[in-house]
Motif scaffolding. Structure first.
Motif, short mmCIF file in Angstrom:
data_model
loop_
_atom_site.label_atom_id
_atom_site.label_comp_id
_atom_site.label_asym_id
_atom_site.label_seq_id
_atom_site.Cartn_x
_atom_site.Cartn_y
_atom_site.Cartn_z
N UNK A 110 -28.76 -29.12 -84.66
CA UNK A 110 -28.64 -29.33 -83.16
C UNK A 110 -28.50 -31.34 -84.08
N UNK A 111 -28.73 -31.63 -84.57
CA UNK A 111 -28.82 -32.99 -84.43
C UNK A 111 -28.19 -33.87 -85.90
N UNK A 112 -27.49 -32.91 -86.75
CA UNK A 112 -27.68 -34.04 -87.64
C UNK A 112 -25.75 -33.39 -88.01
N UNK A 113 -25.46 -35.19 -88.34
CA UNK A 113 -23.93 -35.06 -88.27
C UNK A 113 -23.50 -34.57 -89.97
N UNK A 114 -21.73 -34.49 -89.41
CA UNK A 114 -21.12 -33.69 -90.01
C UNK A 114 -21.18 -34.39 -91.57
N UNK A 115 -21.09 -35.63 -91.56
CA UNK A 115 -20.97 -36.01 -92.48
C UNK A 115 -22.84 -35.59 -93.73
N UNK A 116 -23.74 -36.18 -92.77
CA UNK A 116 -24.86 -35.48 -93.16
C UNK A 116 -24.91 -33.71 -93.87
N UNK A 117 -24.23 -33.37 -93.52
CA UNK A 117 -24.28 -31.97 -93.70
C UNK A 117 -23.76 -31.71 -95.19
N UNK A 118 -22.42 -32.26 -94.95
CA UNK A 118 -21.56 -32.32 -96.72
C UNK A 118 -22.60 -33.13 -97.74
N UNK A 119 -23.11 -34.17 -96.88
CA UNK A 119 -24.61 -34.80 -98.53
C UNK A 119 -24.97 -33.87 -98.87
N UNK A 120 -25.46 -32.39 -97.93
CA UNK A 120 -26.31 -31.89 -97.57
C UNK A 120 -26.00 -31.01 -98.46
N UNK A 121 -24.79 -30.13 -98.61
CA UNK A 121 -24.32 -28.66 -98.85
C UNK A 121 -24.22 -30.00 -101.25
N UNK A 122 -23.85 -31.38 -100.88
CA UNK A 122 -23.91 -31.76 -101.92
C UNK A 122 -24.76 -31.81 -103.47
N UNK A 123 -26.01 -31.66 -102.88
CA UNK A 123 -27.14 -31.91 -103.39
C UNK A 123 -27.23 -30.29 -104.06
N UNK A 124 -26.98 -29.05 -104.01
CA UNK A 124 -27.16 -27.91 -104.90
C UNK A 124 -25.89 -27.82 -105.68
N UNK A 125 -24.65 -28.48 -105.13
CA UNK A 125 -24.20 -28.19 -105.94
C UNK A 125 -23.66 -28.16 -107.25
N UNK A 126 -24.10 -28.87 -108.20
CA UNK A 126 -24.29 -29.10 -109.38
C UNK A 126 -25.58 -28.16 -110.10
N UNK A 127 -26.13 -27.58 -109.36
CA UNK A 127 -27.01 -26.74 -109.38
C UNK A 127 -26.76 -24.69 -110.27
N UNK A 128 -27.18 -24.77 -111.27
CA UNK A 128 -26.74 -23.46 -111.85
C UNK A 128 -27.46 -22.77 -111.70
N UNK A 129 -28.24 -21.49 -112.11
CA UNK A 129 -29.03 -20.05 -112.48
C UNK A 129 -29.44 -21.39 -113.91
N UNK A 130 -28.87 -21.28 -114.67
CA UNK A 130 -28.70 -21.36 -116.17
C UNK A 130 -30.18 -23.13 -116.11
N UNK A 131 -29.93 -23.96 -115.50
CA UNK A 131 -29.79 -25.35 -115.42
C UNK A 131 -31.70 -25.72 -115.17
#
Length: 228
Positions: A110-131
């Protein structure tokens, strides 16, 4: 009520009433003891106790002050206690996480800005099952921190952080021993992000519940508790 508890309560009431504000210096020990109708030894014990939980700050040669009273500072004491509990007790902290983190995810939707959501999505973007599992857990901790911050409630965010860090060992353990744990977590993280981005608080709450409860259930099954 014990004398020391009474002394603590009286100081607390001075803070809650606004008579003592963050950054204020307490009156001289003798003056405060007389004013509150306490012995100096009882007052001293109360000050010691309130210092341990970061409500007061004793500055040598300067006096005793009310701290900033910020949530993260006050909750440091909680995290300190949590670190000293055994693996069986960590289950209780997962139970608390299962209560508060879904609420944080719902509020973030309800409260998170679009920019903050984009940053949240990036947190796990480089993680893979073999990480590497340590790298994954570090990203996981950051993910939960950002969701909590996105709730817009600093008290809730501090609670989440104080509960999240001390469960680090259990998360590593799961990642090492449970097959597909990382892949499953990544899918659940993605579902949480999508629900937040779509502004669907109940969906975000549900996925956060599934996510935390999954780790808790695994730990209940994996943990060997003593008999009796």
């Amino acid at each position: 009520m014990a004398v020391t508890d009474l002394a603590i309560e009286k100081i607390k009431q001075m803070i809650l009433s606004g008579e003592l504000k963050p950054g204020d210096r307490l009156p001289r020990e003798a003056d405060l003891a007389e004013r509150l109708g306490l012995s100096r030894s009882s007052l001293r014990e109360a000050v010691r106790a309130l210092t341990l939980i970061h409500v007061l700050d004793v500055r040598q040669g300067d006096g005793t002050y009310v701290t900033s009273l910020s949530p993260d500072l006050l909750l440091d004491a909680m995290a300190f206690v949590i670190d000293f509990h055994g693996d069986d007790t960590v289950l209780q902290f997962f139970e608390v996480r299962r209560i508060i983190e879904p609420a944080a995810a719902s509020m973030a939707a309800q409260r998170m800005s679009e920019e903050a959501v984009d940053k949240l999505a990036e947190v796990m973007s480089g993680i893979r099952p073999e990480t590497d599992i340590e790298e994954f857990v570090a990203a996981d901790l950051e993910f939960h921190r950002q969701v909590a911050d996105g709730s817009g409630n600093p008290v809730l965010a501090s609670l989440v952080e104080s509960m999240s860090g001390p469960t680090h060992r259990a998360r590593v353990w799961r990642g090492v021993t449970q097959e597909s744990a990382v892949a499953r977590s990544l899918a659940e993280h993605d579902a949480i992000v999508r629900a937040i981005r779509a502004r669907e608080p109940e969906v975000a709450r549900s996925w956060a519940t599934v996510h935390v409860a999954g780790v808790e259930q695994w730990l209940r099954e994996a943990l060997i508790l003593p008999e009796g």
